[in-house]
Design a protein around this motif. Structure first.
Motif, PDB file in Angstrom:
ATOM      1  N   PHE A  24       0.827  -1.202   0.000  1.00 53.15           N
ATOM      2  CA  PHE A  24       0.000   0.000   0.000  1.00 53.15           C
ATOM      3  C   PHE A  24       0.864   1.257   0.000  1.00 53.15           C
ATOM      4  O   PHE A  24       0.634   2.180  -0.781  1.00 53.15           O
ATOM      5  CB  PHE A  24      -0.922  -0.023   1.223  1.00 53.15           C
ATOM      6  CG  PHE A  24      -1.962   1.046   1.232  1.00 53.15           C
ATOM      7  CD1 PHE A  24      -3.018   1.023   0.328  1.00 53.15           C
ATOM      8  CD2 PHE A  24      -1.907   2.070   2.155  1.00 53.15           C
ATOM      9  CE1 PHE A  24      -3.990   2.007   0.344  1.00 53.15           C
ATOM     10  CE2 PHE A  24      -2.868   3.061   2.183  1.00 53.15           C
ATOM     11  CZ  PHE A  24      -3.909   3.030   1.267  1.00 53.15           C
ATOM     12  N   VAL A  25       1.885   1.287   0.841  1.00 50.84           N
ATOM     13  CA  VAL A  25       2.801   2.437   0.895  1.00 50.84           C
ATOM     14  C   VAL A  25       3.574   2.555  -0.420  1.00 50.84           C
ATOM     15  O   VAL A  25       3.753   3.656  -0.945  1.00 50.84           O
ATOM     16  CB  VAL A  25       3.761   2.315   2.102  1.00 50.84           C
ATOM     17  CG1 VAL A  25       4.879   3.337   2.040  1.00 50.84           C
ATOM     18  CG2 VAL A  25       2.987   2.447   3.401  1.00 50.84           C
ATOM     19  N   LEU A  26       4.019   1.429  -0.963  1.00 55.85           N
ATOM     20  CA  LEU A  26       4.734   1.429  -2.234  1.00 55.85           C
ATOM     21  C   LEU A  26       3.858   1.974  -3.354  1.00 55.85           C
ATOM     22  O   LEU A  26       4.315   2.768  -4.184  1.00 55.85           O
ATOM     23  CB  LEU A  26       5.218   0.014  -2.580  1.00 55.85           C
ATOM     24  CG  LEU A  26       5.972  -0.141  -3.896  1.00 55.85           C
ATOM     25  CD1 LEU A  26       7.282   0.628  -3.844  1.00 55.85           C
ATOM     26  CD2 LEU A  26       6.214  -1.606  -4.181  1.00 55.85           C
ATOM     27  N   TRP A  27       2.582   1.573  -3.377  1.00 60.19           N
ATOM     28  CA  TRP A  27       1.681   2.064  -4.404  1.00 60.19           C
ATOM     29  C   TRP A  27       1.506   3.577  -4.298  1.00 60.19           C
ATOM     30  O   TRP A  27       1.550   4.285  -5.310  1.00 60.19           O
ATOM     31  CB  TRP A  27       0.320   1.375  -4.308  1.00 60.19           C
ATOM     32  CG  TRP A  27      -0.610   1.842  -5.373  1.00 60.19           C
ATOM     33  CD1 TRP A  27      -0.604   1.494  -6.692  1.00 60.19           C
ATOM     34  CD2 TRP A  27      -1.672   2.782  -5.218  1.00 60.19           C
ATOM     35  NE1 TRP A  27      -1.598   2.163  -7.349  1.00 60.19           N
ATOM     36  CE2 TRP A  27      -2.275   2.953  -6.478  1.00 60.19           C
ATOM     37  CE3 TRP A  27      -2.173   3.488  -4.128  1.00 60.19           C
ATOM     38  CZ2 TRP A  27      -3.341   3.800  -6.676  1.00 60.19           C
ATOM     39  CZ3 TRP A  27      -3.241   4.329  -4.335  1.00 60.19           C
ATOM     40  CH2 TRP A  27      -3.822   4.483  -5.595  1.00 60.19           C
ATOM     41  N   PHE A  28       1.310   4.092  -3.098  1.00 61.36           N
ATOM     42  CA  PHE A  28       1.165   5.538  -2.932  1.00 61.36           C
ATOM     43  C   PHE A  28       2.454   6.275  -3.310  1.00 61.36           C
ATOM     44  O   PHE A  28       2.402   7.352  -3.908  1.00 61.36           O
ATOM     45  CB  PHE A  28       0.754   5.903  -1.502  1.00 61.36           C
ATOM     46  CG  PHE A  28      -0.728   5.980  -1.341  1.00 61.36           C
ATOM     47  CD1 PHE A  28      -1.467   6.977  -1.957  1.00 61.36           C
ATOM     48  CD2 PHE A  28      -1.397   5.047  -0.579  1.00 61.36           C
ATOM     49  CE1 PHE A  28      -2.828   7.057  -1.819  1.00 61.36           C
ATOM     50  CE2 PHE A  28      -2.768   5.110  -0.431  1.00 61.36           C
ATOM     51  CZ  PHE A  28      -3.492   6.117  -1.053  1.00 61.36           C
ATOM     52  N   TRP A  29       3.596   5.703  -2.972  1.00 63.14           N
ATOM     53  CA  TRP A  29       4.862   6.335  -3.325  1.00 63.14           C
ATOM     54  C   TRP A  29       5.018   6.392  -4.848  1.00 63.14           C
ATOM     55  O   TRP A  29       5.385   7.431  -5.402  1.00 63.14           O
ATOM     56  CB  TRP A  29       6.026   5.581  -2.683  1.00 63.14           C
ATOM     57  CG  TRP A  29       7.353   6.142  -3.046  1.00 63.14           C
ATOM     58  CD1 TRP A  29       7.928   7.298  -2.597  1.00 63.14           C
ATOM     59  CD2 TRP A  29       8.272   5.591  -3.988  1.00 63.14           C
ATOM     60  NE1 TRP A  29       9.153   7.481  -3.185  1.00 63.14           N
ATOM     61  CE2 TRP A  29       9.391   6.445  -4.049  1.00 63.14           C
ATOM     62  CE3 TRP A  29       8.262   4.448  -4.774  1.00 63.14           C
ATOM     63  CZ2 TRP A  29      10.471   6.193  -4.863  1.00 63.14           C
ATOM     64  CZ3 TRP A  29       9.350   4.196  -5.583  1.00 63.14           C
ATOM     65  CH2 TRP A  29      10.437   5.073  -5.624  1.00 63.14           C
ATOM     66  N   LEU A  30       4.754   5.266  -5.528  1.00 63.11           N
ATOM     67  CA  LEU A  30       4.842   5.252  -6.982  1.00 63.11           C
ATOM     68  C   LEU A  30       3.840   6.218  -7.603  1.00 63.11           C
ATOM     69  O   LEU A  30       4.157   6.930  -8.568  1.00 63.11           O
ATOM     70  CB  LEU A  30       4.598   3.846  -7.534  1.00 63.11           C
ATOM     71  CG  LEU A  30       5.771   2.894  -7.456  1.00 63.11           C
ATOM     72  CD1 LEU A  30       5.334   1.486  -7.831  1.00 63.11           C
ATOM     73  CD2 LEU A  30       6.891   3.350  -8.349  1.00 63.11           C
ATOM     74  N   LEU A  31       2.641   6.277  -7.059  1.00 66.59           N
ATOM     75  CA  LEU A  31       1.627   7.197  -7.554  1.00 66.59           C
ATOM     76  C   LEU A  31       2.111   8.637  -7.426  1.00 66.59           C
ATOM     77  O   LEU A  31       2.009   9.431  -8.370  1.00 66.59           O
ATOM     78  CB  LEU A  31       0.320   7.003  -6.782  1.00 66.59           C
ATOM     79  CG  LEU A  31      -0.877   7.826  -7.229  1.00 66.59           C
ATOM     80  CD1 LEU A  31      -1.329   7.376  -8.612  1.00 66.59           C
ATOM     81  CD2 LEU A  31      -2.008   7.662  -6.234  1.00 66.59           C
TER      82      LEU A  31
END
Length: 136
Positions: A24-31
């Motif tokens: 979840f954190v990785l997805w937000f960071w990539l976003l």
């Protein structure tokens, strides 16, 4: 024998929860990184920026992977360009704040060095010294 219920493996549940939080954190960071790059990019039109934004938000996995494949190599170039611009702005601000004119002590030290090396005479040194001190 049927698989045991998830309550039988509490350590596995903890690891799975940690993995979900990480993803979840990785997805937000990539976003965040991709949307920052989209809006930083000067070679995209307004429609292109809107299209990439919608694609990345509504189809996250496919959108992020597609963006990284299609525009990934130039992401670093845009990031480096922005870092250079910020560095230049910081340098110019520091130079402006510090003042670009040398102090009278610096000028006198240079004059003394020139006199000691024999580049200027003692009379020239005294004239320049008077000029520097009078400008203060």
């Amino acid at each position: 024998m049927p698989l045991a219920a998830s309550t039988d493996y509490p350590v596995l549940n903890v690891f799975w929860t940690i993995f979900e939080i990480f993803a979840f954190v990785l997805w937000f960071w990539l976003l965040f990184v991709i949307l920052t790059d989209v809006f930083r990019s000067s070679d995209l039109s307004g429609w292109g920026k809107a299209g990439w934004t919608i694609f990345v938000i509504f189809l996250p996995v496919i959108g992020i992977l597609t963006y990284l494949i299609v525009r990934g190599p130039s992401m670093h170039e845009r990031s480096a360009q922005q870092a250079r611009q910020q560095d230049e702005a910081l340098r110019s601000y520091v130079q402006e704040a510090a003042g670009s004119t040398p102090s009278s002590a610096d000028q006198l030290a240079k004059l003394a060095d020139l006199r000691q090396r024999g580049v200027i005479t003692s009379d020239e040194f005294e004239q320049q010294k008077t000029k520097v001190l009078s400008s203060q």
